[in-house]
Design an enzyme around this catalytic site. Sequence first.
Site, PDB file in Angstrom:
ATOM      1  N   HIS A   1      41.084  42.505  34.031  1.00 14.60           N
ATOM      2  CA  HIS A   1      41.581  43.536  34.943  1.00 14.60           C
ATOM      3  C   HIS A   1      41.506  44.868  34.192  1.00 14.60           C
ATOM      4  O   HIS A   1      42.043  44.981  33.091  1.00 14.60           O
ATOM      5  CB  HIS A   1      43.041  43.282  35.324  1.00 14.60           C
ATOM      6  CG  HIS A   1      43.261  42.069  36.182  1.00 14.60           C
ATOM      7  ND1 HIS A   1      44.037  42.096  37.315  1.00 14.60           N
ATOM      8  CD2 HIS A   1      42.815  40.809  36.069  1.00 14.60           C
ATOM      9  CE1 HIS A   1      44.059  40.892  37.864  1.00 14.60           C
ATOM     10  NE2 HIS A   1      43.328  40.093  37.128  1.00 14.60           N
TER      11      HIS A   1
ATOM     12  N   ARG B   1      46.837  46.480  38.361  1.00 21.43           N
ATOM     13  CA  ARG B   1      47.896  45.829  39.134  1.00 21.43           C
ATOM     14  C   ARG B   1      48.967  45.296  38.187  1.00 21.43           C
ATOM     15  O   ARG B   1      48.650  44.737  37.144  1.00 21.43           O
ATOM     16  CB  ARG B   1      47.266  44.692  39.923  1.00 21.43           C
ATOM     17  CG  ARG B   1      48.238  43.851  40.714  1.00 21.43           C
ATOM     18  CD  ARG B   1      47.506  42.792  41.542  1.00 21.43           C
ATOM     19  NE  ARG B   1      47.458  43.128  42.961  1.00 21.43           N
ATOM     20  CZ  ARG B   1      46.489  42.755  43.777  1.00 21.43           C
ATOM     21  NH1 ARG B   1      45.457  42.073  43.327  1.00 21.43           N
ATOM     22  NH2 ARG B   1      46.526  43.075  45.052  1.00 21.43           N
TER      23      ARG B   1
ATOM     24  N   ASN C   1      38.937  29.251  43.483  1.00 24.94           N
ATOM     25  CA  ASN C   1      39.140  27.825  43.212  1.00 24.94           C
ATOM     26  C   ASN C   1      39.826  27.206  44.413  1.00 24.94           C
ATOM     27  O   ASN C   1      40.490  27.908  45.174  1.00 24.94           O
ATOM     28  CB  ASN C   1      40.030  27.643  41.963  1.00 24.94           C
ATOM     29  CG  ASN C   1      41.386  28.339  42.115  1.00 24.94           C
ATOM     30  OD1 ASN C   1      41.505  29.553  41.911  1.00 24.94           O
ATOM     31  ND2 ASN C   1      42.397  27.593  42.493  1.00 24.94           N
TER      32      ASN C   1
ATOM     33  N   GLU D   1      50.146  26.185  41.017  1.00 22.07           N
ATOM     34  CA  GLU D   1      51.032  25.265  41.712  1.00 22.07           C
ATOM     35  C   GLU D   1      50.824  23.821  41.256  1.00 22.07           C
ATOM     36  O   GLU D   1      49.755  23.465  40.758  1.00 22.07           O
ATOM     37  CB  GLU D   1      50.773  25.316  43.238  1.00 22.07           C
ATOM     38  CG  GLU D   1      51.113  26.634  43.881  1.00 22.07           C
ATOM     39  CD  GLU D   1      50.151  27.749  43.476  1.00 22.07           C
ATOM     40  OE1 GLU D   1      48.947  27.492  43.308  1.00 22.07           O
ATOM     41  OE2 GLU D   1      50.638  28.887  43.302  1.00 22.07           O
TER      42      GLU D   1
HETATM   43  I1  8IG Z   1      42.340  33.283  41.007  1.00 19.64           I
HETATM   44  O1  8IG Z   1      45.221  28.394  42.747  1.00 19.64           O
HETATM   45  C1  8IG Z   1      43.906  32.223  41.564  1.00 19.64           C
HETATM   46  N1  8IG Z   1      45.102  32.779  41.673  1.00 19.64           N
HETATM   47  N2  8IG Z   1      49.124  30.812  42.949  1.00 19.64           N
HETATM   48  N3  8IG Z   1      47.144  29.587  42.841  1.00 19.64           N
HETATM   49  C2  8IG Z   1      47.823  30.765  42.692  1.00 19.64           C
HETATM   50  N4  8IG Z   1      47.221  31.872  42.313  1.00 19.64           N
HETATM   51  C3  8IG Z   1      45.912  31.812  42.064  1.00 19.64           C
HETATM   52  C4  8IG Z   1      45.159  30.640  42.196  1.00 19.64           C
HETATM   53  C5  8IG Z   1      45.812  29.460  42.601  1.00 19.64           C
HETATM   54  N5  8IG Z   1      43.883  30.922  41.866  1.00 19.64           N
END
Ligand code: 8IG
Length: 287
Positions: A74, A95, A238, A196
């Site tokens: 970033h 950010r 992803n 998660e």
């Molecule tokens: I890039 O799979 C990214 N940011 N919470 N979960 C959450 N934030 C993310 C994910 C994800 N991939």
Amino acid sequence: MSTDNPLNDPAADPFEVARAAADVIASKSGIERHDIALTLGSGWGKAADIIGETVSEIPASEVPGFSASAVPGHSGTVRSIALPDGRHALVIGARTHYYEGHGVRRVVHSVRTAAATGAAVMILTNGAGGIKEHWTPGTPVLISDHINLTADSPLEGATFVDLTDLYSARLRAVARGVDPSLDEGVYTQFRGPHYETPAEVQMAKTIGGHIVGMSTALEAIAARQAGMEVLGFSLITNLAAGIQKTPLSHAEVLEAGREAEPRIADLLARVVAAIGSSPEAAEGSAL
Ligand code: 8IG
């Protein structure tokens, strides 16, 4: 470094700090007012190079209330960009995430600053996990609504802001006019910074979520409070944990972002241009 941020003083008025930040941006860029603002999250950074001509790039550390980015990949700058149609865009490449633990005032400061520079439209972008299985990594999707699971709010006191149509149906239609294949979904903001568990992803799915991420929802609320029209994009880098069968890695996320970057930068540039020629923008410029 964090000790010299004016927003760390609980007695500070966050809107006054945003005003001061906007004044610094105006004096350093020479641009009195900006029309549209963009926060570029993971994978979206290249858009800044193609939406227009960079007038000025200001290190975030020189703008009151901003902090240097905590995430590799970033970039920590605020850029003023002259668009081909004469409008000015403010691009926030710095950010502050909620999971950094500096408090929600610091998280939404860039959005409040964008509003203070005059921006009427706030485009929020992020990299995120996908719950819909047909979203392969590298797919950009529109945010149609959100579920805020941070148990926090950028609003303080009895500030009852309506969030119906928070993610402007008008702007989503403009974006779909640019790319009719754009899908959309409900963004679910978790605190992070851990991804998660598969059970949490199933919970998000059950309560109506399609995208999981760690930003944007709190920023969108602050943007609405400031009276801006909000457009949100997630780059699915992803599939969310348990939806994809392999473990998540930050390296994989960055790689998917890099691969998609030229395509989504082009998409965003065309959307920014289309917003400029959309009916409401035309009305605004006639006033
Ligand atoms: I890039 O799979 C990214 N940011 N919470 N979960 C959450 N934030 C993310 C994910 C994800 N991939």
